[in-house]
Design a protein around this motif. Structure first.
Motif, mmCIF file in Angstrom:
data_model
loop_
_atom_site.group_PDB
_atom_site.id
_atom_site.type_symbol
_atom_site.label_atom_id
_atom_site.label_comp_id
_atom_site.label_asym_id
_atom_site.label_seq_id
_atom_site.Cartn_x
_atom_site.Cartn_y
_atom_site.Cartn_z
ATOM 1 N N ARG A 134 14.286 41.365 10.089
ATOM 2 C CA ARG A 134 13.083 41.133 10.659
ATOM 3 C C ARG A 134 12.782 40.810 12.256
ATOM 4 O O ARG A 134 13.695 40.318 12.618
ATOM 5 C CB ARG A 134 12.373 39.665 9.832
ATOM 6 N N SER A 135 11.558 41.051 12.587
ATOM 7 C CA SER A 135 11.512 40.688 14.070
ATOM 8 C C SER A 135 10.551 39.424 14.001
ATOM 9 O O SER A 135 10.214 38.876 12.939
ATOM 10 C CB SER A 135 10.686 41.735 14.767
ATOM 11 N N PHE A 136 10.091 39.191 15.385
ATOM 12 C CA PHE A 136 9.443 37.668 15.257
ATOM 13 C C PHE A 136 8.028 38.005 16.271
ATOM 14 O O PHE A 136 8.030 38.971 17.039
ATOM 15 C CB PHE A 136 10.207 36.675 15.834
ATOM 16 N N LEU A 137 7.163 37.437 16.034
ATOM 17 C CA LEU A 137 5.725 37.622 16.716
ATOM 18 C C LEU A 137 5.984 36.952 18.038
ATOM 19 O O LEU A 137 6.357 35.685 18.566
ATOM 20 C CB LEU A 137 4.694 36.274 16.022
ATOM 21 N N ASN A 138 5.759 38.144 19.053
ATOM 22 C CA ASN A 138 5.545 37.469 20.565
ATOM 23 C C ASN A 138 7.167 36.839 20.731
ATOM 24 O O ASN A 138 6.948 35.814 21.622
ATOM 25 C CB ASN A 138 4.598 36.553 20.711
ATOM 26 N N PHE B 128 10.715 30.538 15.644
ATOM 27 C CA PHE B 128 10.542 31.871 16.617
ATOM 28 C C PHE B 128 9.443 32.333 16.911
ATOM 29 O O PHE B 128 9.021 32.853 17.755
ATOM 30 C CB PHE B 128 12.057 32.771 16.374
ATOM 31 N N ASP B 129 8.603 32.374 15.750
ATOM 32 C CA ASP B 129 7.476 33.153 15.699
ATOM 33 C C ASP B 129 6.433 32.248 16.534
ATOM 34 O O ASP B 129 6.258 31.180 16.673
ATOM 35 C CB ASP B 129 6.686 33.080 14.145
ATOM 36 N N ARG B 130 5.725 33.128 17.652
ATOM 37 C CA ARG B 130 4.779 32.596 18.282
ATOM 38 C C ARG B 130 3.430 33.147 18.229
ATOM 39 O O ARG B 130 2.993 34.194 18.920
ATOM 40 C CB ARG B 130 5.124 32.683 19.900
ATOM 41 N N PRO B 131 2.552 32.661 17.157
ATOM 42 C CA PRO B 131 1.203 33.198 17.088
ATOM 43 C C PRO B 131 0.558 32.895 18.284
ATOM 44 O O PRO B 131 0.231 32.026 18.621
ATOM 45 C CB PRO B 131 0.625 32.612 15.900
ATOM 46 N N ILE B 132 -0.208 33.986 19.104
ATOM 47 C CA ILE B 132 -1.023 33.832 19.911
ATOM 48 C C ILE B 132 -2.440 34.729 19.864
ATOM 49 O O ILE B 132 -2.297 35.738 19.304
ATOM 50 C CB ILE B 132 -0.317 34.708 21.067
ATOM 51 N N LYS C 106 -0.061 35.712 29.637
ATOM 52 C CA LYS C 106 -0.031 34.626 28.694
ATOM 53 C C LYS C 106 -0.462 35.164 27.244
ATOM 54 O O LYS C 106 0.053 34.434 26.455
ATOM 55 C CB LYS C 106 -1.434 33.754 29.287
ATOM 56 N N LEU C 107 -1.309 36.354 27.117
ATOM 57 C CA LEU C 107 -1.471 36.740 26.024
ATOM 58 C C LEU C 107 -0.238 37.731 25.230
ATOM 59 O O LEU C 107 -0.101 37.719 24.020
ATOM 60 C CB LEU C 107 -2.529 37.608 25.697
ATOM 61 N N PHE D 248 5.662 41.750 27.022
ATOM 62 C CA PHE D 248 5.630 43.101 27.745
ATOM 63 C C PHE D 248 6.865 43.396 28.720
ATOM 64 O O PHE D 248 7.283 44.438 28.598
ATOM 65 C CB PHE D 248 4.358 43.009 28.488
ATOM 66 N N GLY D 249 7.293 42.382 29.395
ATOM 67 C CA GLY D 249 8.202 42.518 30.339
ATOM 68 C C GLY D 249 7.792 43.509 31.407
ATOM 69 O O GLY D 249 6.828 43.973 31.607
#
Length: 519
Positions: free
Chosen positions: A75-79, A131-135, A151-152, A156-157
């Motif tokens: 799995r990956s994580f949100l943001n 780890f998940d960061r809901p935005i 911020k959103l 992106f990097g």
């Protein structure tokens, strides 16, 4: 089945794809490189494990032979830049790709039970479910964030932000608004196309989810549809760079950064000069005020109105002048004449800056051309030394050499302060000796501070405290009421290969508590 390391900053994970009647399994390998300057995954067909200099890792997760834990999923994580391999018994292995602090962590439930790089001690406090960061990534949230997309979309990097900036510039779109939001949405759409582009960006191999135009002198971009192949090709391309290629790429990026800075400074200076030409000068306002003294109403209590509209005989139109009410009209005029002197000095300074920075741009263009033509490491290093490209800063306005480090004299001792991560390395590695005193704010980023040794003299307590105050001030703890600062002789400070710019290891330290105080 296995987890081991046989090279610094490298972890190899071995999984079984299938078992046969003879207890044979076809292995699937993941090789993780977790260096501060590069973190990535490679999926080789085979990894030859060395008989010596190889160490087993994460034994509590791997389990005993015959009792290995099955993989339940990935799995990956949100943001967040993390990937997790989910295992039986509520275990998980998490690849953490945080900037220059990558790591591999083993979790049991929410708790960290093991980690690869133990120097990153704060990683032990990480929580799996956090780890998940809901935005909120709606346009309304974009507006509320004052059109700051970072911020959103914090993951992106540099690559994605570069693409968005380039597309916005091509379309003549300014920062913010629905037009740039459309560019962001197009970036998101393209990143969902499952195409992986191996390009060269800032003179280094880069793996991108967005296509970039081919740059002159760079190899043509390659596009893949298989993510495993793309990851392998990128891993090999990046880690296959020679010392010469890395140093040359880093130098070209430094030159490019200086070019952009000089161009921006020219633009700012030119805008300020143009603004002065468009409006009335302070000297002209003084003349207008003096020529209209007889028309300015005044009373004993109020010497001058706050704002006054007079006839501007220079431009044949009315002009509104802001006055200081507590001064007489004559004193206000004197004030404008005094400002006019400073205005002329500033105009001369701005003009000198523009000339100096234009000369700097010409010098940078020549340096870039020279560096691109260099073919050997020896020649490159000779050129760097001859032109002082790393060890000094040229002031754009005057062409003079600026002090390499910030410097403070206190109690007869010389205190040097690093300006940034690269400058910190330069100070600690090349300009500091074993008997010098080295200081740094504890557990946060900040400047390296060095007190130079004086033969036959010990460092007074007052000097150590003053240097510690400076180290605290030039750190992320500047606003703290008290800051712990590491104090140690330079001989106990090392920089092992692979650490990021500005990072070091301290083998022995004392700590002092001080109030942050600047120069």
């Amino acid at each position: 089945m296995e987890c081991f390391s046989q090279d610094r900053d490298e972890v190899v994970l071995v999984f079984a794809q299938a078992r046969g009647k003879l207890n044979y399994y076809k292995p699937f390998h993941i090789k993780a490189m977790l260096r501060p300057d590069f973190s990535g995954l490679m999926f080789p067909d085979a990894v030859q494990r060395a008989r010596t200099n190889s160490v087993d890792l994460f034994s509590s997760v791997v389990g005993e032979p015959g009792k290995e834990r099955s993989v339940l999923g990935v799995r990956s994580f949100l943001n967040e830049r993390c990937l997790a391999i989910l295992l039986e018994d509520n275990f998980a292995l998490v690849f953490k790709f945080f900037g220059n602090r990558p790591n591999l962590l083993a979790f049991h439930g929410n708790q960290v039970v093991d980690l690869f790089n133990r120097q990153l001690a704060t990683d032990e406090q990480l929580i799996f479910n956090a780890f998940d960061r809901p935005i909120d990534q709606s346009y309304e949230a974009f507006e509320q964030a004052h059109f700051d997309r970072r911020k959103l979309f914090p993951t992106f990097g540099k690559v994605v932000n570069r693409w968005i900036d380039e597309q916005s510039e091509k379309q003549g779109i300014e920062s913010g608004g629905k037009e740039q939001w459309a560019v962001i949405q197009e970036a998101l759409r393209q990143m969902d196309q499952r195409q992986y582009h191996l390009i060269r960006l800032d003179h280094k191999p880069t793996l991108s989810l967005l296509p970039f135009a081919e740059q002159a002198g760079d190899p043509p971009p390659r596009t893949f549809t298989d993510p495993i192949e793309a990851a392998n090709r990128f891993f090999i391309a990046f880690n296959g760079l020679s010392t010469f290629e890395l140093e040359k790429a880093n130098l070209l990026r430094l030159i490019e950064k200086r070019r952009k800075r000089a161009e921006a400074q020219i633009e700012i200076s030119m805008q300020r000069l143009m603004q002065r030409e468009e409006g009335a000068s302070h000297e002209e306002i003084g003349h207008i005020l003096m020529a209209n003294l007889h028309d300015i109403p005044s009373t004993p209590n109020v010497k001058s109105p706050e704002r006054l509209t007079l006839f501007d005989f220079y431009r044949d139109r009315p002009i509104e002048i802001k006055l200081k009410p507590d001064l007489t009209p004559q004193k206000n005029a004197e004030n404008f004449y005094r400002k006019a002197k400073n205005e002329k000095i500033e105009e001369q300074h701005l003009s000198t800056q523009v000339v100096g920075r234009e000369a700097e741009l010409a010098r940078i263009a020549q340096q870039k051309s020279d560096i691109e033509a260099i073919q050997t490491l020896k020649e490159l290093r000779r050129y760097i030394k001859q032109h002082n490209l790393l060890s000094e800063t040229v002031l754009p306005s005057t062409g003079e050499v600026a002090p390499l480090f910030k410097e403070v004299m206190y109690g007869g001792f010389r205190i040097l302060i690093g300006r940034n991560a690269k400058n910190n390395d330069l100070l600690t590695q090349r300009y500091t000796y074993k008997d010098d005193l080295w200081l740094h704010a504890r557990d946060v980023t900040g400047s390296h501070v060095v007190v130079k040794y004086k033969a036959g003299k010990t460092f007074p307590k007052s000097v150590i405290e003053r240097a510690a105050e400076l180290a605290a001030w030039h750190s992320k703890r500047r606003t703290d009421s008290l800051c712990p600062v590491i104090v140690t002789p330079k001989k106990y400070v090392r920089k092992p290969k692979g650490l990021a710019e500005g990072q070091v290891l301290v083998e022995k330290e004392d700590v002092v508590l001080v109030v942050p105080k600047g120069e």
